[in-house]
Design a protein around this motif. Structure first.
Motif, short mmCIF file in Angstrom:
data_model
loop_
_atom_site.label_atom_id
_atom_site.label_comp_id
_atom_site.label_asym_id
_atom_site.label_seq_id
_atom_site.Cartn_x
_atom_site.Cartn_y
_atom_site.Cartn_z
N SER A 212 20.11 108.16 -20.95
CA SER A 212 19.39 107.53 -21.84
C SER A 212 20.14 106.77 -23.09
O SER A 212 21.36 107.09 -22.86
CB SER A 212 18.22 108.21 -22.67
N GLY A 213 19.60 105.95 -24.05
CA GLY A 213 20.26 105.58 -25.01
C GLY A 213 20.64 106.58 -26.04
O GLY A 213 21.59 106.42 -26.91
N GLN A 214 19.92 107.72 -25.84
CA GLN A 214 20.31 108.83 -26.89
C GLN A 214 21.27 110.00 -26.26
O GLN A 214 22.05 110.79 -27.00
CB GLN A 214 19.01 109.46 -27.35
N ARG A 215 21.26 110.11 -25.12
CA ARG A 215 21.73 111.26 -24.61
C ARG A 215 22.82 110.71 -23.06
O ARG A 215 22.21 109.98 -22.51
CB ARG A 215 20.66 112.49 -24.08
N PRO A 216 23.79 111.48 -23.06
CA PRO A 216 24.57 111.00 -21.88
C PRO A 216 24.06 111.46 -20.61
O PRO A 216 24.31 111.06 -19.54
CB PRO A 216 26.02 112.13 -22.20
N GLY A 217 22.94 112.72 -20.49
CA GLY A 217 22.27 112.72 -19.26
C GLY A 217 20.71 113.15 -19.69
O GLY A 217 20.53 114.04 -20.24
N GLU A 218 19.85 112.25 -18.95
CA GLU A 218 18.42 112.49 -19.20
C GLU A 218 17.49 111.98 -18.08
O GLU A 218 18.05 110.63 -17.80
CB GLU A 218 18.10 112.00 -20.44
N LEU A 219 16.54 112.37 -17.65
CA LEU A 219 15.54 111.85 -16.76
C LEU A 219 14.19 111.61 -17.75
O LEU A 219 13.80 112.47 -18.42
CB LEU A 219 15.22 112.91 -15.69
#
Length: 237
Positions: A212-219
């Protein structure tokens, strides 16, 4: 005085409120190449069955590039009915042969639909980093963190009704129809492993987690019940 304006019952958009439609929703969507009825309904926060009914589109919900779809019931027609928008030449299927019609038919429509309750499971083993906010503008779902490339799994058995990157703000997205009541969406993927028309099992890997725009890995995960966003945590075990 401005604060009290929302309390007035304006007849001009009363039929929209009764149908659960935002007054900001456009009246018409022109179908582009690759669009599906499910994708369009999801993008505008509508139930795909309502969009089909307002446009006199029966199952298997085939639409065509250039077709103009009504996104709200006609004023005075009631929330459940509306005259269909006149089809464009591209959307006129009256001259198609049975073989051509079958070729254009979504694969999901060529098999028996799923029914019964959904055996829910978490779509990722990561930790919950973004909770459901019913008052959020735009997307309403949860965020599950994980390492980029981690498997994203179907939260229940169903049919893939969208797989692509055509919905702004979702990145690479998969939408699964579980039954006539529930749809789920899986966004921010690095890689999509299923195609529209695929039938998937609960727990089957459908994508690889992206960022996501905030985290390197996110669903980003959403559940919609009859077209309305609901808190996924209320259904997940």
């Amino acid at each position: 005085m401005l604060a009290g304006c929302s309390e007035f019952d304006y007849a001009s958009d009363r039929h929209l409120r009764e149908a659960g439609i935002s007054a900001g929703t456009p009246g018409i969507h022109t179908v582009r190449q690759g669009d599906t009825l499910y994708q369009i309904a999801w993008a505008y926060g509508l139930d795909f069955r309502d969009v089909a009914r307002w446009n006199a589109i029966g199952e298997p919900y085939v639409i065509y590039p250039g077709q103009r779809l009504r996104l709200r019931p006609a004023a005075g027609s009631g929330a459940g009915t509306a005259g269909a928008v006149a089809p464009t030449p591209d959307s006129d299927s009256s001259n198609r042969t049975p073989a051509e019609a079958e070729e254009r038919m979504p694969a999901v429509a060529r098999r028996e639909p799923l029914s019964g309750p959904v055996a829910w499971q978490w779509p990722s083993e990561g930790r919950l980093v973004r909770r459901y906010d019913p008052g959020a503008l735009g997307k309403r779902g949860i965020g599950i963190a994980g390492a980029p490339g981690s498997p994203v799994k179907a939260a229940g058995a169903g049919d893939v009704v969208y797989s692509g990157d055509g919905l702004p703000g979702y990145g690479n997205l998969v939408i699964i129809k579980h039954n006539e009541r529930f749809l789920t969406a899986y966004g921010y993927n690095r890689e999509l492993l299923v195609e529209e028309g695929d039938r998937v099992r609960a727990g089957e890997t459908i994508a690889r987690m992206g960022a996501s725009g905030q985290r390197p890995g996110e669903l980003h995960f959403e559940v919609r019940e009859r077209g309305e966003p609901v808190n996924p945590v209320s259904y997940l075990p």
